[in-house]
Scaffold this motif. Structure first.
Motif, PDB file in Angstrom:
ATOM      1  N   GLY A  76       1.204  -1.333   0.150  1.00  0.00           N
ATOM      2  CA  GLY A  76       0.032  -0.027   0.390  1.00  0.00           C
ATOM      3  C   GLY A  76       0.937   1.148   0.327  1.00  0.00           C
ATOM      4  N   LEU A  79       2.072   1.831  -3.402  1.00  0.00           N
ATOM      5  CA  LEU A  79       0.749   2.267  -3.687  1.00  0.00           C
ATOM      6  C   LEU A  79       0.348   3.947  -3.736  1.00  0.00           C
ATOM      7  N   ILE A  80       0.226   4.669  -3.029  1.00  0.00           N
ATOM      8  CA  ILE A  80       0.356   5.371  -2.417  1.00  0.00           C
ATOM      9  C   ILE A  80       1.625   6.415  -3.087  1.00  0.00           C
ATOM     10  N   MET A  83       0.933   6.820  -6.396  1.00  0.00           N
ATOM     11  CA  MET A  83      -0.900   7.171  -6.762  1.00  0.00           C
ATOM     12  C   MET A  83      -1.110   9.166  -5.699  1.00  0.00           C
ATOM     13  N   SER A  88      -5.062   8.066  -3.387  1.00  0.00           N
ATOM     14  CA  SER A  88      -5.409   6.618  -2.507  1.00  0.00           C
ATOM     15  C   SER A  88      -6.722   7.209  -1.561  1.00  0.00           C
ATOM     16  N   PHE A  91      -9.984   6.507  -2.968  1.00  0.00           N
ATOM     17  CA  PHE A  91      -9.845   5.451  -3.633  1.00  0.00           C
ATOM     18  C   PHE A  91     -10.024   4.177  -2.005  1.00  0.00           C
ATOM     19  N   SER A  92     -10.031   4.960  -0.467  1.00  0.00           N
ATOM     20  CA  SER A  92      -9.739   3.988   0.437  1.00  0.00           C
ATOM     21  C   SER A  92     -11.262   4.107   0.968  1.00  0.00           C
ATOM     22  N   SER A 125      -5.520   1.186   3.949  1.00  0.00           N
ATOM     23  CA  SER A 125      -5.079   2.487   3.061  1.00  0.00           C
ATOM     24  C   SER A 125      -5.108   3.756   3.256  1.00  0.00           C
ATOM     25  N   SER A 129      -2.152   6.540   3.557  1.00  0.00           N
ATOM     26  CA  SER A 129      -2.685   7.816   3.011  1.00  0.00           C
ATOM     27  C   SER A 129      -2.748   8.732   3.722  1.00  0.00           C
TER      28      SER A 129
END
Length: 172
Positions: A76, A79-80, A83, A88, A91-92, A125, A129
């Motif tokens: 994660g 990805l953060i 992104m 993020s 998305f969360s 996430s 984030s």
């Protein structure tokens, strides 16, 4: 202007720093942590009554949120970083919303468990984030910001299940 003035200014500065993150981090985090905490005492009796779940199944369902967090924490963060913290966070939030819908319309204990797993992914996430947002702050402010978020989570972990239990007791 003696030492008490500089302490007051320092305190005022700390409050200003925390306040600058209220709308972006702290208020949404109260909702994330609070909603999770309130359903903790509700899920096992619900699963027992509706799905005839035993204690082992209830324990598994309740632990899936933590398992998801463990599985997502390291990937994660990558990805953060790609992104960005704001995307993020969206998305969360979407993942948390979907997990709530899946849980609300669960047809069996396995779907309910899947909803808790999704919730764990979304919550992990979210927390990562929000912490990433704090990494952009000046280094001497990060500890204050992160500890404020951690403190909110811990307070929610105590107060919200208690509130959820009181709601169950009062309204059944």
């Amino acid at each position: 202007g003696g030492p008490s003035t500089s302490k007051r200014e320092t305190l005022r500065d700390k409050v200003a720093i925390l306040w600058s993150y209220v709308a972006r981090v702290y208020i949404p985090s109260v909702l994330v942590f609070g909603c999770n905490g309130m359903v903790i005492p509700v899920i096992p009796p619900f699963a027992r009554k509706v799905f005839h779940a035993n204690d082992a199944q209830n324990g598994l369902v309740m632990s899936l949120i933590s398992l998801a967090g463990v599985l997502l924490d390291i990937p994660g963060s990558f990805l953060i970083a790609k992104m960005g913290a704001d995307l993020s966070g969206v998305f969360s939030g979407a993942m948390l919303f979907i997990s709530g819908l899946v849980g609300a319309f669960a047809s069996n204990i396995y779907v309910l468990g899947f909803s808790r797993f999704l919730h764990g992914l979304g919550q992990s996430s979210w927390l990562t984030s929000r912490t990433f947002i704090f990494s952009l702050a000046v280094s001497h402010q990060r500890g204050l910001l992160i500890s404020g978020l951690g403190g909110m989570q811990r307070i929610s972990n105590v107060l919200m299940p208690t509130l959820g239990s009181l709601v169950v007791i009062q309204f059944g």
